[in-house]
Design a protein around this motif. Sequence first.
Motif, PDB file in Angstrom:
ATOM      1  N   ASP A   1     109.549  73.544  21.414  1.00 65.79           N
ATOM      2  CA  ASP A   1     109.298  72.708  20.247  1.00 65.79           C
ATOM      3  C   ASP A   1     107.801  72.482  20.125  1.00 65.79           C
ATOM      4  OD1 ASP A   1     112.017  72.434  19.682  1.00 65.79           O
ATOM      5  OD2 ASP A   1     112.199  70.689  21.009  1.00 65.79           O
ATOM      6  N   GLY A   2     107.353  72.217  18.915  1.00 65.48           N
ATOM      7  CA  GLY A   2     105.933  71.929  18.730  1.00 65.48           C
ATOM      8  C   GLY A   2     105.409  72.535  17.450  1.00 65.48           C
ATOM      9  N   ALA A   3     104.098  72.404  17.267  1.00 61.83           N
ATOM     10  CA  ALA A   3     103.442  72.921  16.079  1.00 61.83           C
ATOM     11  C   ALA A   3     103.411  74.448  16.111  1.00 61.83           C
ATOM     12  CB  ALA A   3     102.017  72.370  15.994  1.00 61.83           C
ATOM     13  N   ARG A   4     103.199  75.048  14.951  1.00 63.66           N
ATOM     14  CA  ARG A   4     103.115  76.508  14.871  1.00 63.66           C
ATOM     15  C   ARG A   4     101.964  77.016  15.740  1.00 63.66           C
ATOM     16  NH1 ARG A   4      99.571  78.050   9.545  1.00 63.66           N
ATOM     17  NH2 ARG A   4      98.279  76.184   9.566  1.00 63.66           N
ATOM     18  N   LEU A   5     102.110  78.237  16.218  1.00 62.56           N
ATOM     19  CA  LEU A   5     101.044  78.909  16.947  1.00 62.56           C
ATOM     20  C   LEU A   5     100.207  79.685  15.941  1.00 62.56           C
ATOM     21  CD1 LEU A   5     103.195  80.221  19.915  1.00 62.56           C
ATOM     22  CD2 LEU A   5     101.610  78.273  19.959  1.00 62.56           C
TER      23      LEU A   5
ATOM     24  N   LEU B   1     104.762  81.868  14.623  1.00 66.33           N
ATOM     25  CA  LEU B   1     103.449  82.372  15.014  1.00 66.33           C
ATOM     26  C   LEU B   1     102.778  82.973  13.787  1.00 66.33           C
ATOM     27  CD1 LEU B   1     102.677  84.474  18.205  1.00 66.33           C
ATOM     28  CD2 LEU B   1     101.438  84.777  16.078  1.00 66.33           C
ATOM     29  N   THR B   2     101.614  82.451  13.452  1.00 70.57           N
ATOM     30  CA  THR B   2     100.846  82.897  12.299  1.00 70.57           C
ATOM     31  C   THR B   2      99.589  83.617  12.756  1.00 70.57           C
ATOM     32  OG1 THR B   2     101.623  81.096  10.874  1.00 70.57           O
ATOM     33  CG2 THR B   2      99.557  82.156  10.262  1.00 70.57           C
ATOM     34  N   VAL B   3      99.357  84.790  12.203  1.00 66.86           N
ATOM     35  CA  VAL B   3      98.110  85.522  12.427  1.00 66.86           C
ATOM     36  C   VAL B   3      97.222  85.317  11.204  1.00 66.86           C
ATOM     37  CG1 VAL B   3      97.065  87.822  12.542  1.00 66.86           C
ATOM     38  CG2 VAL B   3      99.020  87.256  14.000  1.00 66.86           C
TER      39      VAL B   3
ATOM     40  N   GLU C   1      83.068  78.114  -2.492  1.00 71.20           N
ATOM     41  CA  GLU C   1      83.945  76.939  -2.412  1.00 71.20           C
ATOM     42  C   GLU C   1      85.401  77.344  -2.248  1.00 71.20           C
ATOM     43  OE1 GLU C   1      85.154  73.009  -5.097  1.00 71.20           O
ATOM     44  OE2 GLU C   1      83.410  74.219  -5.631  1.00 71.20           O
ATOM     45  N   ALA C   2      85.816  78.437  -2.893  1.00 65.31           N
ATOM     46  CA  ALA C   2      87.213  78.866  -2.843  1.00 65.31           C
ATOM     47  C   ALA C   2      87.603  79.357  -1.453  1.00 65.31           C
ATOM     48  CB  ALA C   2      87.461  79.965  -3.880  1.00 65.31           C
ATOM     49  N   THR C   3      86.748  80.167  -0.821  1.00 73.44           N
ATOM     50  CA  THR C   3      87.069  80.627   0.532  1.00 73.44           C
ATOM     51  C   THR C   3      87.028  79.462   1.513  1.00 73.44           C
ATOM     52  OG1 THR C   3      84.755  81.261   0.949  1.00 73.44           O
ATOM     53  CG2 THR C   3      86.241  82.977   0.121  1.00 73.44           C
ATOM     54  N   GLY C   4      86.069  78.562   1.326  1.00 77.36           N
ATOM     55  CA  GLY C   4      85.993  77.395   2.203  1.00 77.36           C
ATOM     56  C   GLY C   4      87.230  76.526   2.101  1.00 77.36           C
ATOM     57  N   GLN C   5      87.736  76.333   0.889  1.00 74.77           N
ATOM     58  CA  GLN C   5      88.931  75.515   0.709  1.00 74.77           C
ATOM     59  C   GLN C   5      90.147  76.184   1.323  1.00 74.77           C
ATOM     60  OE1 GLN C   5      89.022  72.323  -0.677  1.00 74.77           O
ATOM     61  NE2 GLN C   5      91.033  72.442   0.347  1.00 74.77           N
ATOM     62  N   ALA C   6      90.227  77.514   1.214  1.00 74.13           N
ATOM     63  CA  ALA C   6      91.360  78.237   1.803  1.00 74.13           C
ATOM     64  C   ALA C   6      91.373  78.086   3.315  1.00 74.13           C
ATOM     65  CB  ALA C   6      91.291  79.712   1.421  1.00 74.13           C
ATOM     66  N   ILE C   7      90.196  78.140   3.932  1.00 73.25           N
ATOM     67  CA  ILE C   7      90.107  77.969   5.382  1.00 73.25           C
ATOM     68  C   ILE C   7      90.490  76.544   5.772  1.00 73.25           C
ATOM     69  CG2 ILE C   7      88.521  77.955   7.337  1.00 73.25           C
ATOM     70  CD1 ILE C   7      86.984  80.226   5.863  1.00 73.25           C
ATOM     71  N   THR C   8      89.994  75.566   5.023  1.00 75.43           N
ATOM     72  CA  THR C   8      90.346  74.171   5.294  1.00 75.43           C
ATOM     73  C   THR C   8      91.850  73.958   5.165  1.00 75.43           C
ATOM     74  OG1 THR C   8      88.188  73.386   4.520  1.00 75.43           O
ATOM     75  CG2 THR C   8      89.981  71.783   4.575  1.00 75.43           C
ATOM     76  N   ASP C   9      92.463  74.537   4.132  1.00 76.96           N
ATOM     77  CA  ASP C   9      93.909  74.400   3.934  1.00 76.96           C
ATOM     78  C   ASP C   9      94.694  75.008   5.097  1.00 76.96           C
ATOM     79  OD1 ASP C   9      93.380  73.188   1.524  1.00 76.96           O
ATOM     80  OD2 ASP C   9      93.846  74.955   0.307  1.00 76.96           O
ATOM     81  N   LEU C  10      94.209  76.140   5.609  1.00 77.64           N
ATOM     82  CA  LEU C  10      94.888  76.811   6.722  1.00 77.64           C
ATOM     83  C   LEU C  10      95.003  75.893   7.930  1.00 77.64           C
ATOM     84  CD1 LEU C  10      96.006  79.409   8.100  1.00 77.64           C
ATOM     85  CD2 LEU C  10      93.626  79.968   8.670  1.00 77.64           C
ATOM     86  N   PHE C  11      93.955  75.114   8.191  1.00 80.21           N
ATOM     87  CA  PHE C  11      93.925  74.265   9.380  1.00 80.21           C
ATOM     88  C   PHE C  11      94.336  72.826   9.101  1.00 80.21           C
ATOM     89  CE2 PHE C  11      90.481  77.473  10.289  1.00 80.21           C
ATOM     90  CZ  PHE C  11      91.260  78.237  11.134  1.00 80.21           C
ATOM     91  N   SER C  12      94.859  72.566   7.908  1.00 78.60           N
ATOM     92  CA  SER C  12      95.226  71.196   7.567  1.00 78.60           C
ATOM     93  C   SER C  12      96.627  70.830   8.044  1.00 78.60           C
ATOM     94  CB  SER C  12      95.133  70.993   6.045  1.00 78.60           C
ATOM     95  OG  SER C  12      96.085  71.805   5.370  1.00 78.60           O
ATOM     96  N   GLN C  13      97.468  71.835   8.356  1.00 77.27           N
ATOM     97  CA  GLN C  13      98.812  71.592   8.867  1.00 77.27           C
ATOM     98  C   GLN C  13      98.792  71.669  10.392  1.00 77.27           C
ATOM     99  OE1 GLN C  13     101.358  70.718   6.789  1.00 77.27           O
ATOM    100  NE2 GLN C  13      99.768  70.754   5.199  1.00 77.27           N
ATOM    101  N   PRO C  14      99.717  70.986  11.072  1.00 76.38           N
ATOM    102  CA  PRO C  14      99.709  70.997  12.547  1.00 76.38           C
ATOM    103  C   PRO C  14      99.780  72.411  13.113  1.00 76.38           C
ATOM    104  CG  PRO C  14     101.194  69.301  11.725  1.00 76.38           C
ATOM    105  CD  PRO C  14     100.778  70.105  10.530  1.00 76.38           C
TER     106      PRO C  14
ATOM    107  N   PRO D   1      85.940  69.476   9.020  1.00 77.39           N
ATOM    108  CA  PRO D   1      87.377  69.726   8.812  1.00 77.39           C
ATOM    109  C   PRO D   1      87.952  70.836   9.682  1.00 77.39           C
ATOM    110  CG  PRO D   1      86.082  70.509   6.936  1.00 77.39           C
ATOM    111  CD  PRO D   1      85.169  69.686   7.784  1.00 77.39           C
ATOM    112  N   ILE D   2      87.118  71.720  10.231  1.00 77.09           N
ATOM    113  CA  ILE D   2      87.607  72.738  11.153  1.00 77.09           C
ATOM    114  C   ILE D   2      87.341  72.327  12.589  1.00 77.09           C
ATOM    115  CG2 ILE D   2      87.392  75.146  11.900  1.00 77.09           C
ATOM    116  CD1 ILE D   2      86.601  75.844   9.042  1.00 77.09           C
ATOM    117  N   ALA D   3      86.159  71.812  12.859  1.00 79.37           N
ATOM    118  CA  ALA D   3      85.797  71.454  14.231  1.00 79.37           C
ATOM    119  C   ALA D   3      86.715  70.385  14.811  1.00 79.37           C
ATOM    120  CB  ALA D   3      84.350  70.976  14.285  1.00 79.37           C
ATOM    121  N   ASP D   4      87.047  69.388  14.026  1.00 78.30           N
ATOM    122  CA  ASP D   4      87.845  68.284  14.559  1.00 78.30           C
ATOM    123  C   ASP D   4      89.211  68.750  15.065  1.00 78.30           C
ATOM    124  OD1 ASP D   4      85.701  66.695  14.023  1.00 78.30           O
ATOM    125  OD2 ASP D   4      86.567  65.713  12.273  1.00 78.30           O
ATOM    126  N   PRO D   5      89.996  69.501  14.270  1.00 76.24           N
ATOM    127  CA  PRO D   5      91.262  69.988  14.836  1.00 76.24           C
ATOM    128  C   PRO D   5      91.063  71.011  15.953  1.00 76.24           C
ATOM    129  CG  PRO D   5      90.937  70.853  12.610  1.00 76.24           C
ATOM    130  CD  PRO D   5      89.910  69.797  12.820  1.00 76.24           C
TER     131      PRO D   5
END
Length: 204
Positions: free
Chosen positions: A122-126, A4-6, A42-55, A79-83
């Motif tokens: 089992d499953g992706a992280r929360l 579980l990630t906060v 750009e740096a904060t945007g990339q960090a947010i995108t990276d956070l949601f790039s893993q299941p 990149p955020i809306a789709d997941p």
Amino acid sequence: MRTLTVAAFISLDGVIQAPGGPEEDRSGEFRFGGWIVPYADEATGQAITDLFSQPFELLLGRRTYDIFAAYWPRIHNHPIADPFNSVPKHVATHRADTLAWHNSHALKGNIVDLIRALKQQDGARLLTQGSGDLVRQLLAAGLVDELRLMIFPVVLGRGKRLFDDSAFASAFTLAHSTTTPGGVLITRYVRSGEVRTGTFEDAE
């Protein structure tokens, strides 16, 4: 078993209330809504995108769910809306019949026990985003495995905070950190056991 990630946007004095806009949460006469916006780059945007790039699967309180559900379903090819629009969304709520956002599931009952059971599956992280009331319950129960904090160089003085006196005492290891040109500290902390103590006399 899954983790579980906060994830949170947080001020130097621990406030997480209404980071994204003036109308997000005015409770308590909070007047600084949108305090992260001047630091967006750009740096904060990339960090947010990276956070949601893993299941992941979203774990949300009802207020945050309603804010997200009013916005993200209208956004596509993003990149955020789709997941966000596709992943399972577990929602702490007493109004299960009003969860209209695709793939939403109500958590009704003892929220700590229900989330503990979710972690055993089992499953992706929360992953939580916002949802301060829920997160404080998770911290109090010792259910948080990872903190992904974006720490902004502002002191807000008042507002809802991420941590309170009920948080379960835990040690965390800094697994990654970087700083944006605007001074935002992007961090990843992983839980590493109990809090250790000592005295300087012992060190000598």
